[in-house]
Write a protein that holds these residues in place. Structure first.
Motif, PDB file in Angstrom:
ATOM      1  N   MET A   1      -2.291  21.341  -6.944  1.00 17.49           N
ATOM      2  CA  MET A   1      -2.083  20.495  -8.130  1.00 17.49           C
ATOM      3  C   MET A   1      -2.831  19.175  -8.007  1.00 17.49           C
ATOM      4  N   HIS A   2      -3.763  19.027  -8.875  1.00 13.57           N
ATOM      5  CA  HIS A   2      -4.656  17.891  -8.952  1.00 13.57           C
ATOM      6  C   HIS A   2      -3.892  16.564  -9.106  1.00 13.57           C
ATOM      7  N   GLU A   3      -2.882  16.522  -9.971  1.00 15.41           N
ATOM      8  CA  GLU A   3      -2.139  15.289 -10.228  1.00 15.41           C
ATOM      9  C   GLU A   3      -1.408  14.784  -8.981  1.00 15.41           C
ATOM     10  N   TRP A   4      -0.968  15.715  -8.126  1.00 22.73           N
ATOM     11  CA  TRP A   4      -0.235  15.322  -6.917  1.00 22.73           C
ATOM     12  C   TRP A   4      -1.177  14.666  -5.922  1.00 22.73           C
ATOM     13  N   ALA A   5      -2.365  15.215  -5.775  1.00 21.77           N
ATOM     14  CA  ALA A   5      -3.359  14.622  -4.879  1.00 21.77           C
ATOM     15  C   ALA A   5      -3.739  13.239  -5.389  1.00 21.77           C
ATOM     16  N   LEU A   6      -3.837  13.142  -6.699  1.00 20.16           N
ATOM     17  CA  LEU A   6      -4.188  11.882  -7.336  1.00 20.16           C
ATOM     18  C   LEU A   6      -3.090  10.831  -7.103  1.00 20.16           C
ATOM     19  N   ALA A   7      -1.838  11.252  -7.276  1.00 19.59           N
ATOM     20  CA  ALA A   7      -0.702  10.346  -7.075  1.00 19.59           C
ATOM     21  C   ALA A   7      -0.703   9.820  -5.642  1.00 19.59           C
ATOM     22  N   GLU A   8      -1.002  10.697  -4.689  1.00 20.34           N
ATOM     23  CA  GLU A   8      -1.033  10.299  -3.293  1.00 20.34           C
ATOM     24  C   GLU A   8      -2.130   9.261  -3.062  1.00 20.34           C
ATOM     25  N   ALA A   9      -3.286   9.503  -3.634  1.00 17.77           N
ATOM     26  CA  ALA A   9      -4.413   8.571  -3.488  1.00 17.77           C
ATOM     27  C   ALA A   9      -4.083   7.220  -4.123  1.00 17.77           C
ATOM     28  N   ILE A  10      -3.439   7.250  -5.284  1.00  8.86           N
ATOM     29  CA  ILE A  10      -3.076   6.009  -5.983  1.00  8.86           C
ATOM     30  C   ILE A  10      -2.085   5.202  -5.139  1.00  8.86           C
ATOM     31  N   LEU A  11      -1.066   5.882  -4.617  1.00  7.34           N
ATOM     32  CA  LEU A  11      -0.054   5.187  -3.813  1.00  7.34           C
ATOM     33  C   LEU A  11      -0.669   4.630  -2.526  1.00  7.34           C
ATOM     34  N   ASN A  12      -1.590   5.393  -1.930  1.00  2.98           N
ATOM     35  CA  ASN A  12      -2.257   4.913  -0.716  1.00  2.98           C
ATOM     36  C   ASN A  12      -3.072   3.655  -0.976  1.00  2.98           C
ATOM     37  N   SER A  13      -3.854   3.658  -2.043  1.00  6.02           N
ATOM     38  CA  SER A  13      -4.667   2.463  -2.267  1.00  6.02           C
ATOM     39  C   SER A  13      -3.807   1.291  -2.731  1.00  6.02           C
ATOM     40  N   ALA A  14      -2.739   1.572  -3.491  1.00 12.41           N
ATOM     41  CA  ALA A  14      -1.834   0.495  -3.899  1.00 12.41           C
ATOM     42  C   ALA A  14      -1.167  -0.120  -2.669  1.00 12.41           C
ATOM     43  N   LYS A  15      -0.827   0.720  -1.698  1.00 11.74           N
ATOM     44  CA  LYS A  15      -0.195   0.248  -0.471  1.00 11.74           C
ATOM     45  C   LYS A  15      -1.154  -0.670   0.296  1.00 11.74           C
ATOM     46  N   GLN A  16      -2.413  -0.255   0.370  1.00 11.18           N
ATOM     47  CA  GLN A  16      -3.410  -1.080   1.067  1.00 11.18           C
ATOM     48  C   GLN A  16      -3.575  -2.441   0.402  1.00 11.18           C
ATOM     49  N   ILE A  17      -3.614  -2.425  -0.925  1.00  9.97           N
ATOM     50  CA  ILE A  17      -3.748  -3.691  -1.654  1.00  9.97           C
ATOM     51  C   ILE A  17      -2.503  -4.550  -1.408  1.00  9.97           C
ATOM     52  N   ALA A  18      -1.340  -3.937  -1.468  1.00 11.34           N
ATOM     53  CA  ALA A  18      -0.091  -4.666  -1.250  1.00 11.34           C
ATOM     54  C   ALA A  18      -0.064  -5.303   0.141  1.00 11.34           C
ATOM     55  N   GLU A  19      -0.548  -4.558   1.137  1.00  5.04           N
ATOM     56  CA  GLU A  19      -0.583  -5.102   2.502  1.00  5.04           C
ATOM     57  C   GLU A  19      -1.541  -6.277   2.599  1.00  5.04           C
ATOM     58  N   LYS A  20      -2.678  -6.133   1.955  1.00  9.04           N
ATOM     59  CA  LYS A  20      -3.679  -7.191   1.972  1.00  9.04           C
ATOM     60  C   LYS A  20      -3.158  -8.452   1.287  1.00  9.04           C
ATOM     61  N   GLU A  21      -2.431  -8.258   0.191  1.00  9.57           N
ATOM     62  CA  GLU A  21      -1.888  -9.387  -0.569  1.00  9.57           C
ATOM     63  C   GLU A  21      -0.535  -9.850  -0.018  1.00  9.57           C
ATOM     64  N   LYS A  22      -0.090  -9.205   1.049  1.00  9.96           N
ATOM     65  CA  LYS A  22       1.217  -9.493   1.668  1.00  9.96           C
ATOM     66  C   LYS A  22       2.385  -9.353   0.679  1.00  9.96           C
ATOM     67  N   LEU A  23       2.348  -8.328  -0.116  1.00 10.02           N
ATOM     68  CA  LEU A  23       3.427  -8.064  -1.075  1.00 10.02           C
ATOM     69  C   LEU A  23       4.513  -7.242  -0.395  1.00 10.02           C
ATOM     70  N   LYS A  24       5.747  -7.667  -0.577  1.00 10.95           N
ATOM     71  CA  LYS A  24       6.866  -6.925   0.016  1.00 10.95           C
ATOM     72  C   LYS A  24       7.336  -5.821  -0.916  1.00 10.95           C
ATOM     73  N   GLN A  25       7.117  -6.034  -2.195  1.00 10.01           N
ATOM     74  CA  GLN A  25       7.404  -4.960  -3.132  1.00 10.01           C
ATOM     75  C   GLN A  25       6.404  -5.011  -4.296  1.00 10.01           C
ATOM     76  N   VAL A  26       6.161  -3.860  -4.836  1.00  9.84           N
ATOM     77  CA  VAL A  26       5.219  -3.751  -5.949  1.00  9.84           C
ATOM     78  C   VAL A  26       6.036  -3.561  -7.218  1.00  9.84           C
ATOM     79  N   THR A  27       5.810  -4.437  -8.214  1.00  9.50           N
ATOM     80  CA  THR A  27       6.628  -4.365  -9.429  1.00  9.50           C
ATOM     81  C   THR A  27       5.951  -3.581 -10.553  1.00  9.50           C
ATOM     82  N   GLU A  28       4.620  -3.685 -10.621  1.00 10.25           N
ATOM     83  CA  GLU A  28       3.911  -2.976 -11.683  1.00 10.25           C
ATOM     84  C   GLU A  28       2.562  -2.482 -11.194  1.00 10.25           C
TER      85      GLU A  28
END
Ligand SMILES: [Zn+2]
Length: 134
Positions: A1-28
């Motif tokens: 399922m293409h959408e699941w692989a995509l969701a994983e990639a989105i969450l991974n890159s969002a996590k990296q950005i959050a770590e870089k920005e020192k975000l403890k939680q992502v709101t949007e």
């Protein structure tokens, strides 16, 4: 399922950005999906909800469609492609098989069917909002 692989990639890159920005939680998170990309927003949203970690427990996911831009290979004209202007059967065909677009769409200036998709394929993160406290 293409959408699941995509969701994983989105969450991974969002996590990296959050770590870089020192975000403890992502709101949007705003996700742009190219109009000609074969992604079902409902399935993508479901996959994101299922796969998200604690970092995203309060995240609102916005999934938006991005307009496509086409570029003529003959005369170089670029134009915005509007899926809604086509009749619905054609629009469906193009949505599921982007290659079909070449038999329906022609350059508005010189009439050539030889064009490339300059934008409107692909998925990207448009925006991430978060908080530095948990
Ligand atoms: Zn042209």
């Amino acid at each position: 399922m293409h959408e699941w692989a995509l969701a994983e990639a989105i969450l991974n890159s969002a996590k990296q950005i959050a770590e870089k920005e020192k975000l403890k939680q992502v709101t949007e998170i705003t996700i742009m999906v190219g109009e000609l990309q074969q992604v079902e927003p409902g399935i993508l949203r479901f996959a994101l909800q299922q796969m998200k970690t604690d970092l995203f427990k309060n995240t609102k996911f916005h999934i938006l469609k991005a307009k496509s831009t086409l570029k003529c290979r003959v005369c170089g004209t670029t134009w915005q492609f509007d899926l809604k202007k086509l009749d619905s059967a054609t629009a469906e065909a193009i949505h599921f098989v982007p290659e079909v677009a070449h038999s329906y769409i022609k350059c508005p200036k010189c009439g050539s069917p030889d064009f490339e998709i300059a934008s409107g394929r692909g998925v990207w993160l448009e925006n991430i909002e978060g908080a530095k406290y948990a």
